[in-house]
Design a protein around this motif. Structure first.
Motif, short mmCIF file in Angstrom:
data_model
loop_
_atom_site.label_atom_id
_atom_site.label_comp_id
_atom_site.label_asym_id
_atom_site.label_seq_id
_atom_site.Cartn_x
_atom_site.Cartn_y
_atom_site.Cartn_z
N ASP A 1 -42.80 55.29 -14.19
CA ASP A 1 -41.45 54.72 -13.92
C ASP A 1 -40.53 55.45 -15.86
O ASP A 1 -41.62 55.44 -16.69
CB ASP A 1 -40.64 53.31 -13.74
CG ASP A 1 -38.64 53.98 -13.04
OD1 ASP A 1 -38.90 54.60 -13.12
OD2 ASP A 1 -38.71 52.44 -12.53
N HIS A 2 -39.51 55.52 -15.90
CA HIS A 2 -38.83 55.69 -16.67
C HIS A 2 -38.03 55.22 -16.91
O HIS A 2 -37.29 54.96 -16.14
CB HIS A 2 -38.55 57.35 -16.73
CG HIS A 2 -39.44 58.59 -17.26
ND1 HIS A 2 -40.18 58.64 -15.74
CD2 HIS A 2 -40.73 58.66 -18.32
CE1 HIS A 2 -41.63 59.26 -16.43
NE2 HIS A 2 -41.59 59.36 -17.17
N ALA A 3 -37.78 54.82 -18.02
CA ALA A 3 -36.45 53.42 -18.61
C ALA A 3 -35.59 54.32 -17.93
O ALA A 3 -34.39 53.60 -17.82
CB ALA A 3 -36.33 52.61 -19.93
N SER B 1 -33.99 62.85 -14.51
CA SER B 1 -33.28 63.49 -14.10
C SER B 1 -31.12 63.26 -15.31
O SER B 1 -30.77 64.80 -14.94
CB SER B 1 -32.94 63.46 -13.38
OG SER B 1 -31.85 62.12 -12.51
N LYS B 2 -31.75 62.25 -15.61
CA LYS B 2 -30.69 62.03 -17.00
C LYS B 2 -31.37 62.78 -18.35
O LYS B 2 -30.43 63.36 -19.61
CB LYS B 2 -29.72 60.99 -16.90
CG LYS B 2 -28.96 60.60 -15.46
CD LYS B 2 -28.35 59.22 -15.75
CE LYS B 2 -27.76 58.71 -14.89
NZ LYS B 2 -28.16 57.51 -14.29
N ARG B 3 -32.07 62.41 -19.24
CA ARG B 3 -33.43 62.30 -20.06
C ARG B 3 -34.17 63.19 -20.23
O ARG B 3 -35.71 62.37 -20.14
CB ARG B 3 -32.93 61.67 -20.87
CG ARG B 3 -32.21 60.40 -21.60
CD ARG B 3 -30.90 61.01 -22.73
NE ARG B 3 -31.37 61.79 -23.73
CZ ARG B 3 -32.26 60.81 -24.86
NH1 ARG B 3 -31.79 59.75 -24.87
NH2 ARG B 3 -32.77 61.63 -25.56
N ASP C 1 -42.64 61.09 -23.10
CA ASP C 1 -42.37 59.77 -24.19
C ASP C 1 -43.01 58.99 -23.81
O ASP C 1 -42.52 58.18 -23.26
CB ASP C 1 -40.14 59.44 -24.63
CG ASP C 1 -40.42 59.12 -26.39
OD1 ASP C 1 -41.41 58.08 -26.28
OD2 ASP C 1 -39.66 58.64 -26.58
N PRO C 2 -43.61 57.96 -24.79
CA PRO C 2 -44.62 56.85 -24.28
C PRO C 2 -43.57 55.85 -24.59
O PRO C 2 -43.83 54.82 -23.53
CB PRO C 2 -45.74 56.95 -25.18
CG PRO C 2 -45.38 57.50 -25.95
CD PRO C 2 -44.64 58.24 -25.62
N ALA C 3 -42.69 55.26 -25.13
CA ALA C 3 -41.79 54.36 -25.74
C ALA C 3 -40.74 54.16 -24.00
O ALA C 3 -40.09 53.37 -24.07
CB ALA C 3 -41.22 54.47 -26.68
#
Length: 95
Positions: free
Chosen positions: A51-53, A57-59, A65-67
Protein backbone atom coordinates in the motif's frame (compact mmCIF):
# COMPACT_ATOMS: atom_id res chain seq x y z
CA UNK A 1 4.63 3.68 -25.15
CA UNK A 2 5.37 3.23 -21.45
CA UNK A 3 4.29 0.05 -19.71
CA UNK A 4 2.64 -0.38 -16.34
CA UNK A 5 5.20 0.75 -13.71
CA UNK A 6 3.72 -1.70 -11.18
CA UNK A 7 4.90 -4.69 -13.20
CA UNK A 8 8.53 -3.63 -13.50
CA UNK A 9 11.56 -4.85 -11.59
CA UNK A 10 11.88 -1.75 -9.32
CA UNK A 11 8.28 -2.13 -8.12
CA UNK A 12 8.68 -5.87 -7.53
CA UNK A 13 11.90 -5.15 -5.58
CA UNK A 14 10.10 -2.59 -3.39
CA UNK A 15 7.27 -5.09 -2.78
CA UNK A 16 9.75 -7.81 -1.80
CA UNK A 17 11.58 -5.44 0.58
CA UNK A 18 8.33 -4.45 2.28
CA UNK A 19 7.18 -8.08 2.50
CA UNK A 20 10.51 -9.09 4.09
CA UNK A 21 9.89 -6.68 6.97
CA UNK A 22 6.96 -8.83 8.12
CA UNK A 23 5.06 -5.88 9.55
CA UNK A 24 1.40 -5.95 10.58
CA UNK A 25 -1.22 -4.13 8.50
CA UNK A 26 -0.71 -0.40 8.91
CA UNK A 27 -4.46 0.23 8.62
CA UNK A 28 -5.99 -2.27 11.06
CA UNK A 29 -2.93 -3.31 13.12
CA UNK A 30 -3.53 -7.05 12.71
CA UNK A 31 -0.97 -9.58 11.54
CA UNK A 32 -0.72 -10.34 7.83
CA UNK A 33 -0.51 -13.91 6.53
CA UNK A 34 2.81 -13.74 4.67
CA UNK A 35 2.70 -17.46 3.85
CA UNK A 36 0.14 -16.83 1.12
CA UNK A 37 1.78 -16.58 -2.29
CA UNK A 38 0.80 -16.94 -5.93
CA UNK A 39 -2.86 -17.50 -6.77
CA UNK A 40 -3.88 -17.87 -3.11
CA UNK A 41 -2.47 -14.43 -2.31
CA UNK A 42 -4.38 -12.89 -5.20
CA UNK A 43 -7.68 -14.19 -3.83
CA UNK A 44 -7.31 -14.07 -0.04
CA UNK A 45 -8.44 -10.83 1.58
CA UNK A 46 -5.96 -11.23 4.46
CA UNK A 47 -2.93 -11.58 2.18
CA UNK A 48 -0.14 -9.01 1.91
CA UNK A 49 -0.37 -6.11 -0.51
CA UNK A 50 1.91 -3.14 -0.93
CA UNK A 51 0.00 0.00 0.00
CA UNK A 52 1.08 3.62 -0.34
CA UNK A 53 0.51 6.18 2.41
CA UNK A 54 0.10 8.85 -0.27
CA UNK A 55 -2.11 7.29 -2.97
CA UNK A 56 -0.37 6.75 -6.30
CA UNK A 57 -3.35 8.26 -8.11
CA UNK A 58 -2.65 11.55 -6.33
CA UNK A 59 1.16 11.32 -6.06
CA UNK A 60 2.54 9.13 -8.89
CA UNK A 61 6.04 10.46 -8.18
CA UNK A 62 6.02 8.49 -4.89
CA UNK A 63 5.29 5.10 -6.49
CA UNK A 64 8.79 3.72 -5.84
CA UNK A 65 9.57 5.71 -2.67
CA UNK A 66 10.25 3.29 0.22
CA UNK A 67 9.14 5.94 2.72
CA UNK A 68 5.68 5.86 1.13
CA UNK A 69 5.39 2.05 1.13
CA UNK A 70 3.25 0.28 3.73
CA UNK A 71 2.20 -3.32 4.41
CA UNK A 72 -1.54 -3.89 4.29
CA UNK A 73 -4.14 -6.63 3.97
CA UNK A 74 -5.69 -6.81 0.52
CA UNK A 75 -9.07 -6.09 2.15
CA UNK A 76 -7.88 -3.03 4.08
CA UNK A 77 -6.06 -1.64 1.06
CA UNK A 78 -9.13 -2.04 -1.14
CA UNK A 79 -11.46 -0.47 1.42
CA UNK A 80 -9.24 2.57 1.79
CA UNK A 81 -9.17 3.20 -1.94
CA UNK A 82 -7.29 6.37 -2.82
CA UNK A 83 -8.15 8.26 0.36
CA UNK A 84 -5.28 9.66 2.40
CA UNK A 85 -5.02 8.31 5.94
CA UNK A 86 -3.09 10.45 8.41
CA UNK A 87 -2.84 7.80 11.13
CA UNK A 88 -3.53 4.07 11.35
CA UNK A 89 -7.03 3.13 12.40
CA UNK A 90 -5.71 0.91 15.20
CA UNK A 91 -2.32 0.82 16.83
CA UNK A 92 -0.31 -2.33 16.45
CA UNK A 93 0.65 -4.30 19.54
CA UNK A 94 3.86 -5.38 17.83
CA UNK A 95 6.59 -2.95 18.87
Amino acid sequence: MAGNPRTGRPYRRLTAQQRALGLPCWLCGREIDYTLTGYAAQRDRWAFTLDHAQPVSKRPDLLLDPANARSAHRRCNSQRGNRTVTAPVRASRRW
